[in-house]
Scaffold this active site. Structure first.
Site, PDB file in Angstrom:
ATOM      1  N   GLU A  51      36.138  43.608  37.226  1.00  0.00           N
ATOM      2  CA  GLU A  51      35.394  42.272  36.190  1.00  0.00           C
ATOM      3  C   GLU A  51      34.416  43.012  35.150  1.00  0.00           C
ATOM      4  O   GLU A  51      33.560  43.842  35.769  1.00  0.00           O
ATOM      5  CB  GLU A  51      34.827  41.368  37.584  1.00  0.00           C
ATOM      6  CG  GLU A  51      35.292  41.234  38.132  1.00  0.00           C
ATOM      7  CD  GLU A  51      34.661  39.262  38.294  1.00  0.00           C
ATOM      8  OE1 GLU A  51      33.502  39.288  38.429  1.00  0.00           O
ATOM      9  OE2 GLU A  51      35.507  38.861  39.678  1.00  0.00           O
ATOM     10  N   GLU A  91      34.000  39.971  46.319  1.00  0.00           N
ATOM     11  CA  GLU A  91      32.884  40.537  46.190  1.00  0.00           C
ATOM     12  C   GLU A  91      32.029  40.247  47.920  1.00  0.00           C
ATOM     13  O   GLU A  91      31.363  39.410  47.890  1.00  0.00           O
ATOM     14  CB  GLU A  91      32.308  40.363  45.192  1.00  0.00           C
ATOM     15  CG  GLU A  91      32.024  39.986  43.671  1.00  0.00           C
ATOM     16  CD  GLU A  91      31.073  40.090  42.811  1.00  0.00           C
ATOM     17  OE1 GLU A  91      30.375  39.112  43.275  1.00  0.00           O
ATOM     18  OE2 GLU A  91      31.334  40.398  41.297  1.00  0.00           O
TER      19      GLU A  91
END
Ligand code: GAL
Length: 652
Positions: A317, A145
């Site tokens: 995710e 991320e």
């Protein structure tokens, strides 16, 4: 044709080795295919400087592989170890207030720091040399991320040095920079690149051109930081997918640029967490969907990242239950984990991977659920994953995402530009794009997102280009050749690349394309709305007064001038429409272009994938989809969809 797969995020370093084989057996028994490991494991791989030992990781990979699982290996560069930070204290990012971002959580690094980059190259190469040819590794994830926790813009000494070089490269000489930025304003003329500082800690706002260039520079640092890892992975681990996990509602760097070097794009989907963050803005909406998530948010990101991944999409995710990080963290309505997962497949995702296998009993995320509880018993999502596995098996192969009838152009620098100069407190580019997307979804449409670097729009019936701050060469080329209807504005083409208002006034299109100009702009506080005529709704937040010449006609007027102009196949929209007005505009465009639309009730959404049409019920109440155009035979849960229900029919 693909058969969607499922996966999970797993942290072998959190659990005794003796548990790994049983974990792997249970993952495989549940029907999972992929396991992502390693993305925060640097201090376990290199406990002392230079002492890289990946034996434990090799063992973990082998354990997973021998249970038939495929591994996605994360590079550990989001969590540099303490010894590394201590050896190079200036590698941390500096926030806008000039404060260092210290060790003790994650992402404590500055993208511009050359020494840290060398360390990343070293650890990624060490890993790739040791494990890159392992047959158990199917894919890599670079870092984790990028930009999370507000880490793209760093006001460090390394960033300052890098920025000056970047400016020199871009402008050649300081005179060109002074002209381009317009430094005559407030006596800001620079005599050399060495005089230029970073645009923080100024008395009042810094120069917008200065800020935009710093944002571009910072975005480029993410791309080159990533590219260095990609280089190594391609060399030492050929044939594996290279991916990154992007975030929801996050535009701080140009994702199209980073993803261009990868083999697809993935993102991290936390529907209830994201919705909870929007409570203040949309309290009633948030209350209605509190256990389901926003009905369009996931879809939008699937479409955005499918575009960034040039057709290849994963969810790396997926929220499985309550998370730990939102203001409130309720449990999803039963069935939502299955719905979110199937919805990703309906948008062309190849894999959906849950975060995480087992809830951690320690650390910052101990309140984040997993598929298993800390005692290894099944948490609520497992039953849903099992039923999803059965659904996928019953459906067989899925077709790939086909071209949608409509598209929206998305441009990262426009998000930066309008955050630098919003002009109205609630003018936000990503919101404008998302509101446009929502309006098209309410009409039951399947939508594509296009990069502002796409130069061919052929095949679409209509393309929306809202808020594009400066025309890109590619968008202009696409627009001039496009045979469908283009809806541009508000604020499109209202600056040049250097953040200047064009001499001939926006939106600077040649007269034969659009013979009109924006002569006044105003942002509208919440108590001011401009009537778009009777039942049409209103303009809110933003309105432009338009002057137009021959060949242009208003489609409708407001008391303050035209609301929508039309010249042949081009439309110019004068402001930010409210929901009603957006619906009217979409209905007009549909009528003009022959696209079939259906006004869907709140929370019912549909999406076409090849010859299938999926239906998803995000509403907290049941809905009969036959009343909204679904025809038998209907697969999965329909025709009366309970909350969190999914249905599927053949199109046509
Ligand atoms: C993501 C992140 C994961 C984990 C998760 C919790 O943003 O990539 O490492 O923190 O959120 O929801």
């Amino acid at each position: 044709m693909t058969r969607p797969t499922l996966g999970v995020c797993y942290y072998p370093e959190h659990w005794p080795e003796s548990q790994w084989a049983e974990d792997a057996r249970r993952m495989s028994a549940l029907g999972l295919t992929y396991v992502r490991v390693g993305e925060f494991a640097w201090s376990h791989l290199e406990p002392e400087p230079g002492a890289v030992d990946a034996t434990w990781l090799r063992h973990a990979i082998e354990t997973l592989a021998s249970a038939g699982l495929k591994v996605v290996l994360g590079t550990p560069t989001a969590t540099p170890p303490k010894w590394l930070v201590d050896s190079m204290p200036d590698m941390v990012a500096i926030d806008e207030m000039g404060r260092p971002r210290r060790f003790g959580s994650r992402r404590h690094y500055c993208f511009s720091h050359a020494g840290y980059r060398r360390e990343c190259i070293r650890i990624v190469e060490a890993l790739a040399r040791r494990l890159g040819d392992h047959p158990g590794i199917a894919a890599w994830q670079t870092d984790n991320e990028y930009g999370c926790h507000n880490t793209v813009l760093s006001y460090s000494a390394s960033a300052l040095e890098g920025f000056r070089d970047w400016l020199k490269e871009r402008y050649g000489d300081i005179g060109a920079l002074n002209d381009a930025w317009g430094t005559a304003f407030w006596s800001m003329t620079y005599r050399s690149f060495a005089e230029i500082d970073l645009p923080n800690l100024t008395v009042t706002e810094a120069h917008p051109a200065h800020r935009l260039d710093f944002w571009r520079y910072s975005s480029d640092q993410v791309a080159t930081f990533d590219a260095a890892q990609v280089d190594i992975l391609r060399r030492f681990s050929p044939g594996r997918l290279i991916l990154h996990n992007y975030m929801g509602r996050f535009a701080d760097f140009d994702h199209f640029k980073v993803a261009a070097e990868h083999d697809g794009a993935t993102w991290d989907s936390y529907p209830i967490g994201f919705l909870s963050e929007r409570r203040e803005r949309e309290p009633e909406h948030a209350a209605h969907f509190v256990r389901q998530g926003d009905p369009d948010f996931q879809a939008f990101h699937h479409d955005l990242y499918r575009a960034a991944g040039r057709g290849r999409l994963w969810v790396m995710e997926q929220q499985p239950g309550p998370v730990n990080w939102a203001p409130w963290n309720p449990a999803p309505l039963p069935g939502m984990v299955r719905l979110w997962s199937m919805e990703a497949f309906a948008h062309g995702a190849e894999t959906v991977s849950y975060f995480r296998w087992r809830q951690a009993p320690f650390g910052q995320e101990q309140m984040h659920t997993g598929l298993l509880r800390p005692d290894s018993s099944h948490d609520a999502a497992v039953a849903e994953v099992s039923s999803l596995v059965a659904d996928i098996a019953s459906l067989g192969t899925f077709e790939e995402a086909s071209q949608a009838p409509v598209a929206i152009v998305f441009d990262y620098p426009s998000d930066w530009a309008w955050r630098i100069q919003p002009q109205g407190a609630d003018f936000n580019y990503s919101d404008l794009i998302f509101e446009t997307y929502r309006a098209l979804r309410r009409a039951g449409l399947t939508i594509d997102i296009l990069s502002s670097r796409a130069e061919d729009w052929s095949g679409y019936h209509a393309v929306f280009v809202p808020g594009l701050f400066a025309w890109t060469r590619e968008t202009l080329k696409a627009l001039s050749r496009f045979e469908g209807v283009t809806i541009i504005g508000p604020r499109t083409g209202s600056r040049d690349r250097n953040f200047r208002i064009p001499d001939d006034l926006p939106p600077i299109l040649p007269e034969h394309i659009l013979n009109a100009r924006v002569i006044t702009t105003q942002s509208l506080p919440p108590e001011v709305a401009i009537d778009a005529g009777g039942r049409n709704g209103h303009f809110i937040r933003w309105f432009e007064t338009l002057a137009h010449g021959d060949g242009v006609e208003p489609v409708f007027n407001t008391p303050e001038g035209p609301g929508l102009l039309r010249q042949d196949r081009i439309r110019y929209l004068a402001g930010w429409p409210d929901t009603k007005l957006f619906d009217r505009i979409v209905a007009d465009v549909a009528a003009d272009t022959g696209i079939a639309i259906t006004a869907l009730p709140d929370g019912l959404r549909r999406r076409e994938l090849g010859s299938w049409r999926f239906w998803f019920n995000y509403a907290p109440t049941p809905v009969d989809i036959r009343r909204h155009g679904a025809k038998k035979p209907i697969l999965l849960d329909g025709p009366v969809l309970k909350p969190a229900g999914i249905a599927l029919e053949q199109r046509g």
